[in-house]
Enzyme design. Structure first.
Site, PDB file in Angstrom:
ATOM      1  N   TYR A  36     -16.292  -1.652  -0.308  1.00  0.00           N
ATOM      2  CA  TYR A  36     -16.762  -1.783  -1.684  1.00  0.00           C
ATOM      3  C   TYR A  36     -15.817  -2.638  -2.498  1.00  0.00           C
ATOM      4  O   TYR A  36     -14.728  -2.999  -2.035  1.00  0.00           O
ATOM      5  CB  TYR A  36     -16.942  -0.403  -2.314  1.00  0.00           C
ATOM      6  CG  TYR A  36     -15.657   0.310  -2.700  1.00  0.00           C
ATOM      7  CD1 TYR A  36     -14.809   0.833  -1.724  1.00  0.00           C
ATOM      8  CD2 TYR A  36     -15.286   0.458  -4.037  1.00  0.00           C
ATOM      9  CE1 TYR A  36     -13.636   1.496  -2.083  1.00  0.00           C
ATOM     10  CE2 TYR A  36     -14.120   1.124  -4.391  1.00  0.00           C
ATOM     11  CZ  TYR A  36     -13.301   1.635  -3.408  1.00  0.00           C
ATOM     12  OH  TYR A  36     -12.146   2.282  -3.761  1.00  0.00           O
ATOM     13  N   ARG A  55     -11.402 -10.744  -1.372  1.00  0.00           N
ATOM     14  CA  ARG A  55     -10.957  -9.447  -0.828  1.00  0.00           C
ATOM     15  C   ARG A  55     -12.126  -8.737  -0.139  1.00  0.00           C
ATOM     16  O   ARG A  55     -11.933  -8.082   0.886  1.00  0.00           O
ATOM     17  CB  ARG A  55     -10.360  -8.570  -1.927  1.00  0.00           C
ATOM     18  CG  ARG A  55      -9.792  -7.273  -1.341  1.00  0.00           C
ATOM     19  CD  ARG A  55      -9.052  -6.463  -2.369  1.00  0.00           C
ATOM     20  NE  ARG A  55      -9.939  -5.980  -3.416  1.00  0.00           N
ATOM     21  CZ  ARG A  55      -9.531  -5.328  -4.502  1.00  0.00           C
ATOM     22  NH1 ARG A  55      -8.249  -5.087  -4.669  1.00  0.00           N
ATOM     23  NH2 ARG A  55     -10.383  -4.915  -5.413  1.00  0.00           N
ATOM     24  N   ARG A 102     -27.618   8.276  15.581  1.00  0.00           N
ATOM     25  CA  ARG A 102     -26.239   8.498  15.153  1.00  0.00           C
ATOM     26  C   ARG A 102     -25.300   8.340  16.342  1.00  0.00           C
ATOM     27  O   ARG A 102     -25.318   9.161  17.268  1.00  0.00           O
ATOM     28  CB  ARG A 102     -26.090   9.896  14.540  1.00  0.00           C
ATOM     29  CG  ARG A 102     -24.706  10.121  13.964  1.00  0.00           C
ATOM     30  CD  ARG A 102     -24.496  11.536  13.431  1.00  0.00           C
ATOM     31  NE  ARG A 102     -23.118  11.682  12.951  1.00  0.00           N
ATOM     32  CZ  ARG A 102     -22.082  11.955  13.730  1.00  0.00           C
ATOM     33  NH1 ARG A 102     -22.259  12.129  15.023  1.00  0.00           N
ATOM     34  NH2 ARG A 102     -20.859  12.041  13.221  1.00  0.00           N
ATOM     35  N   HIS A 104     -21.167   6.727  17.042  1.00  0.00           N
ATOM     36  CA  HIS A 104     -20.009   6.121  16.374  1.00  0.00           C
ATOM     37  C   HIS A 104     -19.922   4.616  16.609  1.00  0.00           C
ATOM     38  O   HIS A 104     -19.609   3.849  15.703  1.00  0.00           O
ATOM     39  CB  HIS A 104     -18.705   6.761  16.867  1.00  0.00           C
ATOM     40  CG  HIS A 104     -18.490   8.141  16.337  1.00  0.00           C
ATOM     41  ND1 HIS A 104     -19.368   9.170  16.559  1.00  0.00           N
ATOM     42  CD2 HIS A 104     -17.483   8.654  15.593  1.00  0.00           C
ATOM     43  CE1 HIS A 104     -18.909  10.270  15.976  1.00  0.00           C
ATOM     44  NE2 HIS A 104     -17.768   9.987  15.376  1.00  0.00           N
ATOM     45  N   LYS A 146     -10.745  -2.184   1.733  1.00  0.00           N
ATOM     46  CA  LYS A 146     -11.280  -1.365   0.634  1.00  0.00           C
ATOM     47  C   LYS A 146     -12.497  -0.612   1.176  1.00  0.00           C
ATOM     48  O   LYS A 146     -13.657  -0.960   0.892  1.00  0.00           O
ATOM     49  CB  LYS A 146     -11.614  -2.249  -0.581  1.00  0.00           C
ATOM     50  CG  LYS A 146     -11.659  -1.453  -1.894  1.00  0.00           C
ATOM     51  CD  LYS A 146     -11.603  -2.374  -3.090  1.00  0.00           C
ATOM     52  CE  LYS A 146     -11.936  -1.697  -4.397  1.00  0.00           C
ATOM     53  NZ  LYS A 146     -11.035  -0.645  -4.844  1.00  0.00           N
ATOM     54  N   GLU A 178       1.689   3.292  -3.062  1.00  0.00           N
ATOM     55  CA  GLU A 178       0.774   2.929  -4.157  1.00  0.00           C
ATOM     56  C   GLU A 178       0.206   4.216  -4.737  1.00  0.00           C
ATOM     57  O   GLU A 178       0.661   5.305  -4.385  1.00  0.00           O
ATOM     58  CB  GLU A 178      -0.342   1.982  -3.678  1.00  0.00           C
ATOM     59  CG  GLU A 178      -1.266   2.575  -2.632  1.00  0.00           C
ATOM     60  CD  GLU A 178      -2.416   1.643  -2.221  1.00  0.00           C
ATOM     61  OE1 GLU A 178      -2.773   0.707  -2.961  1.00  0.00           O
ATOM     62  OE2 GLU A 178      -2.979   1.885  -1.129  1.00  0.00           O
ATOM     63  N   LEU A 202      -3.624  -1.429  -0.688  1.00  0.00           N
ATOM     64  CA  LEU A 202      -4.734  -2.298  -1.030  1.00  0.00           C
ATOM     65  C   LEU A 202      -4.167  -3.487  -1.815  1.00  0.00           C
ATOM     66  O   LEU A 202      -3.390  -3.282  -2.754  1.00  0.00           O
ATOM     67  CB  LEU A 202      -5.754  -1.549  -1.893  1.00  0.00           C
ATOM     68  CG  LEU A 202      -7.005  -2.399  -2.129  1.00  0.00           C
ATOM     69  CD1 LEU A 202      -7.934  -2.326  -0.931  1.00  0.00           C
ATOM     70  CD2 LEU A 202      -7.736  -1.966  -3.376  1.00  0.00           C
TER      71      LEU A 202
HETATM   72  N1  PLP Z   1      -4.952   0.728  -4.472  1.00  0.00           N
HETATM   73  C1  PLP Z   1      -6.003   1.544  -4.248  1.00  0.00           C
HETATM   74  C2  PLP Z   1      -5.906   2.571  -3.177  1.00  0.00           C
HETATM   75  C3  PLP Z   1      -7.172   1.418  -5.022  1.00  0.00           C
HETATM   76  O1  PLP Z   1      -8.224   2.222  -4.782  1.00  0.00           O
HETATM   77  C4  PLP Z   1      -7.213   0.453  -6.058  1.00  0.00           C
HETATM   78  C5  PLP Z   1      -8.401   0.282  -6.897  1.00  0.00           C
HETATM   79  O2  PLP Z   1      -9.342   1.027  -6.834  1.00  0.00           O
HETATM   80  C6  PLP Z   1      -6.089  -0.361  -6.268  1.00  0.00           C
HETATM   81  C7  PLP Z   1      -4.974  -0.209  -5.443  1.00  0.00           C
HETATM   82  C8  PLP Z   1      -6.081  -1.406  -7.356  1.00  0.00           C
HETATM   83  O3  PLP Z   1      -6.845  -2.521  -6.981  1.00  0.00           O
HETATM   84  P1  PLP Z   1      -7.497  -3.476  -8.093  1.00  0.00           P
HETATM   85  O4  PLP Z   1      -6.388  -3.882  -8.994  1.00  0.00           O
HETATM   86  O5  PLP Z   1      -8.034  -4.628  -7.328  1.00  0.00           O
HETATM   87  O6  PLP Z   1      -8.537  -2.679  -8.792  1.00  0.00           O
END
Ligand code: PLP
Length: 288
Positions: A36, A55, A102, A104, A146, A178, A202
Site C-alpha cells: 500500500y 516506493r 487458498r 500460500h 510497505k 523507527e 520503511l
Molecule cells: N515507517 C513505517 C513503519 C510506516 O508505516 C510509515 C508510514 O506509514 C513511515 C515509516 C513513514 O513513511 P512516510 O513518511 O512515507 O509516510
C-alpha cells in the site's frame, strides 16, 4: 470535506465506499499478500507523488509484482478521487488478487491484482507534542516493503496506546529502528540524527524530504545508526510520516524529553516543511 459515501476506486470502477466489495478469496484478505501507499494531498495536489510511486514500485518488486498502472494512469485515478483543496490523503492498496484456491504459493497462472484507492481528510496533528514508549521490534526482515501485513505494527502501536502514549519506538539489538508507523529523528549533541535506509526500516518519503530541507533550515543532519542509550541524552526526538508530518516526542517512557515541549530544531524544520507544503498549494492555485 467529509462525505457521506465517498467515491472510491476499485478494480477500474469508481463507486460509493459503502457498496465496494472484494472476494473472500482475495490473497490480500487471506494472506496479507499486498502492498500500500499513503500520499498526502495539499491544495488538490499530491505531495511527492513520484517518490511515492517509486516506493510503490519497490514494494511491488519486493513481493514479485509489477505496478498495474503507469504514473499518469495513477495520477488520473487520484485526480478523480481528490475532493476540493482541503488537506487530504490518498490510500492505495494493491493485492495479488483472487486465486481459485487458498494456497500460500503464488499462483502459477497470472491473476489480476485487486486495486483499491480512496481519499480521506487528514486528521488534526498534535503539534504540542506526543508521548512515546520504546518496545522490542518484533517485525520481519523486510520492513522496507510497505506491506499490508501489519499485525506486528498493530500490536506494537497498541502497546503504546495501552500505556497512554501515541507512538511506539522500535528497538532491535539496542539500535533505534523507527516508529510503529513512522520514521525517527533525534537531536543528539546538536546534530539531527536518523537511522540509515536498510531492510529494517520503511524508506519514508517524509524522512527524505526532511533530510532534503535540513540545509535550508540551517540544520546539520546525518544518517547513522543510533544506540538506544542515545535517546536518553537526545534534546529532541521526532516521529515523521506523511499524514502526521513531524511529531515532537515530549515524553519517552515516562521521562521528559528536552524541556518537555517541541524544541527549537523542530520549530525550524516544521516551519521549512510548512513552507514546502504551502508552495505546493500556491502552485496548484496558479495552475487553476
Ligand atoms: N515507517 C513505517 C513503519 C510506516 O508505516 C510509515 C508510514 O506509514 C513511515 C515509516 C513513514 O513513511 P512516510 O513518511 O512515507 O509516510
Amino acid at each position: 470535506m467529509t462525505q457521506k459515501d465517498p467515491i472510491i476506486f476499485l478494480n477500474g470502477h469508481y463507486q460509493g465506499l459503502s457498496n465496494a466489495k472484494i472476494s473472500v478469496l482475495d490473497r490480500g484478505f487471506l494472506f496479507g499478500d499486498g502492498v500500500y501507499e499513503v500520499i498526502p494531498v495539499y491544495g488538490g495536489k499530491p505531495l511527492r507523488l513520484i517518490e511515492h510511486l517509486r516506493r510503490l514500485d519497490q514494494s511491488l518488486e519486493g513481493i514479485r509484482m509489477v505496478s498495474p498502472y503507469t504514473d499518469s494512469e495513477w495520477a488520473d485515478i487520484f485526480n478523480r478521487l481528490i475532493v476540493g483543496p482541503e488537506d487530504q490523503s490518498i490510500y492505495l492498496q494493491v493485492t495479488r488478487g483472487v486465486a481459485a484456491k487458498r494456497d500460500h504459493a503464488i499462483p502459477a497462472k497470472q491473476i489480476s491484482p485487486t486495486v483499491f484507492a480512496m481519499c480521506t481528510p487528514i486528521s488534526p496533528i498534535p503539534i504540542m507534542g506526543i508521548k512515546a514508549i520504546t518496545v522490542d521490534d518484533i517485525r520481519w526482515k523486510r520492513c522496507d516493503i510497505k506491506a499490508i501485513t501489519l499485525l506486528a505494527n498493530v500490536l506494537l502501536r497498541q502497546e503504546a496506546v495501552d500505556q497512554g502514549a501515541v507512538e511506539a519506538i522500535l528497538i532491535k539489538d539496542d539500535r533505534v529502528i523507527e516508529g510503529a508507523a513512522s520514521n525517527i529523528f533525534a537531536v543528539i549533541d546538536g546534530q539531527l540524527v536518523t537511522p540509515p535506509k536498510s531492510k529494517e526500516i520503511l524508506p519514508g518519503v517524509t524522512r527524505d524530504l526532511i533530510l532534503e530541507l535540513a540545509p535550508q533550515a540551517q540544520i546539520d543532519a546525518i544518517e547513522r545508526d543510533m544506540h538506544v542509550d542515545e535517546l536518553a541524552k537526545a534534546t529532541e526526538i521526532w516521529m515523521t510520516s506523511s499524514t502526521r508530518e513531524i511529531l515532537a516526542v515530549i515524553e519517552l517512557d515516562g521521562k521528559q524529553v528536552g524541556n518537555g515541549k517541541p524544541g527549537p530544531v523542530w520549530n525550524r524544520m516544521t516551519s521549512a516543511y510548512q513552507d514546502y507544503k504551502q508552495s505546493l498549494r500556491d502552485a496548484a492555485l496558479l495552475s487553476r
